[in-house]
Scaffold this motif. Structure first.
Motif, short mmCIF file in Angstrom:
data_model
loop_
_atom_site.label_atom_id
_atom_site.label_comp_id
_atom_site.label_asym_id
_atom_site.label_seq_id
_atom_site.Cartn_x
_atom_site.Cartn_y
_atom_site.Cartn_z
N PRO A 22 -21.24 -12.76 30.10
CA PRO A 22 -20.75 -11.49 30.63
C PRO A 22 -21.23 -10.33 29.78
O PRO A 22 -21.37 -10.43 28.57
N SER A 23 -21.49 -9.22 30.43
CA SER A 23 -22.00 -8.04 29.73
C SER A 23 -21.33 -6.79 30.27
O SER A 23 -21.07 -6.68 31.47
N VAL A 30 -29.09 -2.17 32.95
CA VAL A 30 -29.28 -3.57 33.38
C VAL A 30 -30.42 -3.67 34.39
O VAL A 30 -31.29 -4.56 34.30
N ALA A 31 -30.45 -2.72 35.31
CA ALA A 31 -31.44 -2.77 36.40
C ALA A 31 -32.86 -2.54 35.90
O ALA A 31 -33.82 -2.89 36.58
N ARG A 32 -32.99 -1.97 34.71
CA ARG A 32 -34.33 -1.65 34.20
C ARG A 32 -34.91 -2.75 33.32
O ARG A 32 -36.09 -2.69 32.96
N ASP A 61 -28.19 -8.67 27.43
CA ASP A 61 -27.59 -7.41 27.89
C ASP A 61 -26.41 -7.01 27.01
O ASP A 61 -26.25 -5.85 26.64
N GLU A 62 -25.57 -7.97 26.67
CA GLU A 62 -24.36 -7.65 25.91
C GLU A 62 -24.71 -7.24 24.48
O GLU A 62 -24.06 -6.34 23.91
N ALA A 63 -25.70 -7.86 23.88
CA ALA A 63 -26.11 -7.45 22.53
C ALA A 63 -26.61 -6.01 22.55
O ALA A 63 -26.31 -5.23 21.62
N LEU A 64 -27.33 -5.64 23.58
CA LEU A 64 -27.79 -4.25 23.69
C LEU A 64 -26.59 -3.32 23.87
O LEU A 64 -26.52 -2.25 23.25
N CYS A 103 -41.62 1.20 28.76
CA CYS A 103 -41.92 1.58 30.14
C CYS A 103 -41.67 0.46 31.13
O CYS A 103 -41.36 0.73 32.30
N ASP A 104 -41.80 -0.78 30.70
CA ASP A 104 -41.57 -1.87 31.66
C ASP A 104 -40.33 -2.69 31.35
O ASP A 104 -40.12 -3.75 31.95
N GLY A 105 -39.50 -2.20 30.46
CA GLY A 105 -38.15 -2.75 30.32
C GLY A 105 -38.04 -4.08 29.62
O GLY A 105 -36.99 -4.73 29.71
N ASP A 106 -39.08 -4.51 28.92
CA ASP A 106 -38.97 -5.81 28.25
C ASP A 106 -38.83 -5.72 26.74
O ASP A 106 -38.84 -6.74 26.06
N ALA A 107 -38.69 -4.49 26.22
CA ALA A 107 -38.54 -4.32 24.78
C ALA A 107 -37.79 -3.03 24.48
O ALA A 107 -37.89 -2.06 25.25
N VAL A 108 -37.06 -3.05 23.38
CA VAL A 108 -36.42 -1.83 22.89
C VAL A 108 -36.89 -1.59 21.46
O VAL A 108 -37.18 -2.53 20.71
#
Lengths: 139, 139
Positions: A22-23, A30-32, A61-64, A103-108
């Protein structure tokens, strides 16, 4: 066949169902996200002022969500399969100054104020093993 | 339960069999990599002199081999499922200056001389979307 020069945005063929954990992450974020098959994005951590790249860890998601809302860098451990707050046991805290999504949502990119060593080996950065580049092209 | 402060080294419970794609990567490096379930490590790319973090892409063993031996940053496209040499179509080449492996083998830091924009959107860096940090802790 032309070689693509950039990741393709949009639907990912390997995109899994939303993670089972759960997040509380903002649905707009989330959608990105475009995750690995095990539901994670790469978190690149740098020292906010010097720009030094300290480590890479993984976030679901929850860690972010926790990272954004507590100001303490929080990751998902792939080996232990649990959350970990950097510095909780070592004292080597990471105080979050800013977070940027790519830009493509796979890294922060997480800019932090790192207390002490980022690496569990005691080194300041985890990237201390140079690999041989034997085909260097001088620009 | 204590919260771990660092990734655990050693065997990874999700470690897949070696990737099916053939690779010429040095077996000593192959043995050190800890990959995602789809056989990839994260490649963090930075400008070699300024240290600016430009992008994150993905490498399988062969992409890392090509990066180390050609001096041109080469990635595995998760969406297209093929190799791509940065700049091959855009002219935005990445000349590799050095590559470092991190302590637990799941990421490499690639220092490059970036020609033009790293991002396919035309921006210099892919990390241009700031996420709100609402729980900032001042160190």
């Amino acid at each position: 066949m032309p070689v693509p020069d950039a990741p393709v945005t949009g639907a990912h063929p390997d995109q899994p169902a939303p993670p089972e954990r759960p997040s509380r992450l903002d649905p707009a974020i989330v959608a990105r996200l475009r995750r690995t098959p095990d539901g994670l994005v790469a978190a690149v951590v740098r020292q906010h002022d010097s720009g030094e790249v300290l480590m890479v860890a993984w976030m679901d998601d929850e860690a972010l969500h926790r990272t954004l809302t507590t100001g303490r860098a929080t990751y998902w451990s792939r080996s232990r399969r649990e959350y970990w707050v950097k510095g909780a046991t070592s004292g080597h805290h990471q105080y979050v100054r800013s977070v940027a999504l790519d830009c493509d949502g796979d890294a922060v990119l997480v800019s932090v104020d790192q207390v002490g060593a980022a690496c569990h080996t005691g080194q300041r950065t985890c990237f201390f093993t140079e690999l041989p580049v034997i085909g260097e092209v001088i620009s």
